[in-house]
Structures are given as C-alpha cells and as structure tokens.
Design a protein around this motif. Sequence first.
Motif, PDB file in Angstrom:
ATOM      1  N   GLU A 126      32.495 -37.052 -12.924  1.00  0.00           N
ATOM      2  CA  GLU A 126      32.278 -37.144 -11.475  1.00  0.00           C
ATOM      3  C   GLU A 126      30.796 -37.119 -11.106  1.00  0.00           C
ATOM      4  O   GLU A 126      30.339 -37.889 -10.274  1.00  0.00           O
ATOM      5  CB  GLU A 126      33.018 -35.984 -10.785  1.00  0.00           C
ATOM      6  CG  GLU A 126      33.059 -36.083  -9.274  1.00  0.00           C
ATOM      7  CD  GLU A 126      33.977 -37.179  -8.753  1.00  0.00           C
ATOM      8  OE1 GLU A 126      33.696 -37.679  -7.649  1.00  0.00           O
ATOM      9  OE2 GLU A 126      34.939 -37.542  -9.440  1.00  0.00           O
ATOM     10  N   TRP A 127      30.022 -36.244 -11.745  1.00  0.00           N
ATOM     11  CA  TRP A 127      28.608 -36.109 -11.390  1.00  0.00           C
ATOM     12  C   TRP A 127      27.820 -37.400 -11.658  1.00  0.00           C
ATOM     13  O   TRP A 127      26.854 -37.693 -10.963  1.00  0.00           O
ATOM     14  CB  TRP A 127      27.963 -34.933 -12.127  1.00  0.00           C
ATOM     15  CG  TRP A 127      27.960 -35.060 -13.633  1.00  0.00           C
ATOM     16  CD1 TRP A 127      28.861 -34.535 -14.496  1.00  0.00           C
ATOM     17  CD2 TRP A 127      27.007 -35.766 -14.437  1.00  0.00           C
ATOM     18  NE1 TRP A 127      28.553 -34.868 -15.793  1.00  0.00           N
ATOM     19  CE2 TRP A 127      27.413 -35.612 -15.787  1.00  0.00           C
ATOM     20  CE3 TRP A 127      25.854 -36.501 -14.165  1.00  0.00           C
ATOM     21  CZ2 TRP A 127      26.705 -36.177 -16.848  1.00  0.00           C
ATOM     22  CZ3 TRP A 127      25.155 -37.067 -15.217  1.00  0.00           C
ATOM     23  CH2 TRP A 127      25.578 -36.906 -16.539  1.00  0.00           C
ATOM     24  N   ALA A 128      28.241 -38.172 -12.655  1.00  0.00           N
ATOM     25  CA  ALA A 128      27.520 -39.389 -13.018  1.00  0.00           C
ATOM     26  C   ALA A 128      27.729 -40.521 -12.026  1.00  0.00           C
ATOM     27  O   ALA A 128      26.963 -41.488 -12.006  1.00  0.00           O
ATOM     28  CB  ALA A 128      27.924 -39.842 -14.419  1.00  0.00           C
ATOM     29  N   LEU A 129      28.746 -40.430 -11.189  1.00  0.00           N
ATOM     30  CA  LEU A 129      29.019 -41.495 -10.215  1.00  0.00           C
ATOM     31  C   LEU A 129      27.925 -41.616  -9.163  1.00  0.00           C
ATOM     32  O   LEU A 129      27.868 -42.614  -8.445  1.00  0.00           O
ATOM     33  CB  LEU A 129      30.384 -41.263  -9.551  1.00  0.00           C
ATOM     34  CG  LEU A 129      31.586 -41.287 -10.500  1.00  0.00           C
ATOM     35  CD1 LEU A 129      32.868 -40.973  -9.734  1.00  0.00           C
ATOM     36  CD2 LEU A 129      31.695 -42.634 -11.214  1.00  0.00           C
ATOM     37  N   ARG A 130      27.034 -40.635  -9.101  1.00  0.00           N
ATOM     38  CA  ARG A 130      25.892 -40.731  -8.178  1.00  0.00           C
ATOM     39  C   ARG A 130      25.017 -41.938  -8.496  1.00  0.00           C
ATOM     40  O   ARG A 130      24.300 -42.434  -7.632  1.00  0.00           O
ATOM     41  CB  ARG A 130      25.044 -39.453  -8.241  1.00  0.00           C
ATOM     42  CG  ARG A 130      25.713 -38.263  -7.603  1.00  0.00           C
ATOM     43  CD  ARG A 130      24.727 -37.261  -7.114  1.00  0.00           C
ATOM     44  NE  ARG A 130      23.791 -37.830  -6.150  1.00  0.00           N
ATOM     45  CZ  ARG A 130      22.574 -37.337  -5.932  1.00  0.00           C
ATOM     46  NH1 ARG A 130      22.142 -36.295  -6.597  1.00  0.00           N
ATOM     47  NH2 ARG A 130      21.776 -37.902  -5.046  1.00  0.00           N
ATOM     48  N   ARG A 131      25.091 -42.423  -9.727  1.00  0.00           N
ATOM     49  CA  ARG A 131      24.272 -43.572 -10.119  1.00  0.00           C
ATOM     50  C   ARG A 131      24.603 -44.819  -9.296  1.00  0.00           C
ATOM     51  O   ARG A 131      23.802 -45.747  -9.223  1.00  0.00           O
ATOM     52  CB  ARG A 131      24.419 -43.835 -11.623  1.00  0.00           C
ATOM     53  CG  ARG A 131      25.783 -44.347 -12.031  1.00  0.00           C
ATOM     54  CD  ARG A 131      26.007 -44.348 -13.520  1.00  0.00           C
ATOM     55  NE  ARG A 131      25.068 -45.126 -14.284  1.00  0.00           N
ATOM     56  CZ  ARG A 131      25.099 -46.439 -14.403  1.00  0.00           C
ATOM     57  NH1 ARG A 131      26.028 -47.141 -13.794  1.00  0.00           N
ATOM     58  NH2 ARG A 131      24.204 -47.067 -15.128  1.00  0.00           N
TER      59      ARG A 131
END
Length: 192
Positions: A126-131
Amino acid sequence: MIYRVYTKRIVDILFSLTVLSMVWPIIAIAVLAIKLSSEGPIFFTQNRVGLNGKTFRIYKLRTMSVDVNRQIKQTSQADSEVFGAGKILRRLKIDELPQIFNVLIGDMSMVGPRPCLEVTKQEMPEWALRRFELRPGMTGLAQVSGNVSLSWQKRWEFDVCYVEKCSFATDVRIILKTLFVVLFGEDRFRSA
C-alpha cells in the motif's frame, strides 16, 4: 507544491522539445540499425501504469527479437533475445528516447518513478502506491541509484522518496546524474 502541480509540466514540454531537437539524428540512426539487425517492427509498445494508476501506451525502440510467446520478465542486455544493435541501444539508453513523445502528450514526465506493468502494481504494498501521485518519468531517482540491481522494494522506496522531495532542483540533479549513468554505466551508481 507549485512546481509539482503547474511548473513541472511546462518544464517537461520545453525540455522534451529541446532534447528531441538534439537527439532526432540519433533516433534516425538507431531506426536504421534496428532495420538492418532484426526483422520486425521498429518500435516496441506496451501498456504501463501511470499517473493516478491510469494505463497508457509506452513507446520504445525495439531491441529484442520478435517472440509472441515471450514471458513477461525483467530483461537485461545480456539476454540472448537482445540482438546486436539492441545491446548498444540498451546500454546507452537510446531505446528509451521515443518516450519523449510520451512526455509531450502528457503520459510521462522527464523525471519521475518509472512506469510499471499492471502485474507489478498488483504486487506493490500500500505505501508504494504513492509513486502514482506523479507522472512516471523517463528517468528517476531509482534509475540513478542502481536501477535493475536494486530489489523492487528498494526501487519503490526511492520512488516514494522522490514523490516526497519532488522539486526543480531534484529533477535537475537526477537528469545530470542520468547523463553520467548513460556514459559510465549503472554499476558505478549503485546505492548501498
């Protein structure tokens, strides 16, 4: 924030037009090399995930032999499917130059997280979706910090770091470092 929302797109258009005016002879020579080295189309296109998770078509110069049954995987220039001229195009990142058109039409930026495949997005935490908060880039922080030698987890960390620190100065630094990566190879710029 002003740079991210307004100025970055203007800089992308002006910079990509400038770069295109300088590199079109290189693209023309690459096209000729592809035609002389391998049967098949000049360009390779593929669906990638971009800004806000929307899919777009990415353009590259083809560097591999045509194989409709090819499995999706990370490819290096050492792979046997990469033909002779393709190895040079990959090493010097010339195969990426058609993405300037992706930048011009607004699918991509000059600098940002690299656009990924849908299957890669599905594997992201989930945290990587900020990309996906920014347009994907022709180059990015992960690409000048080791690129394919990094794990996906580390690449995503660099991508999120870029999203948080996006600025004109950061983009200039990444573009300059990209030139050194192209000239001297990715191995010399591997992060710890």
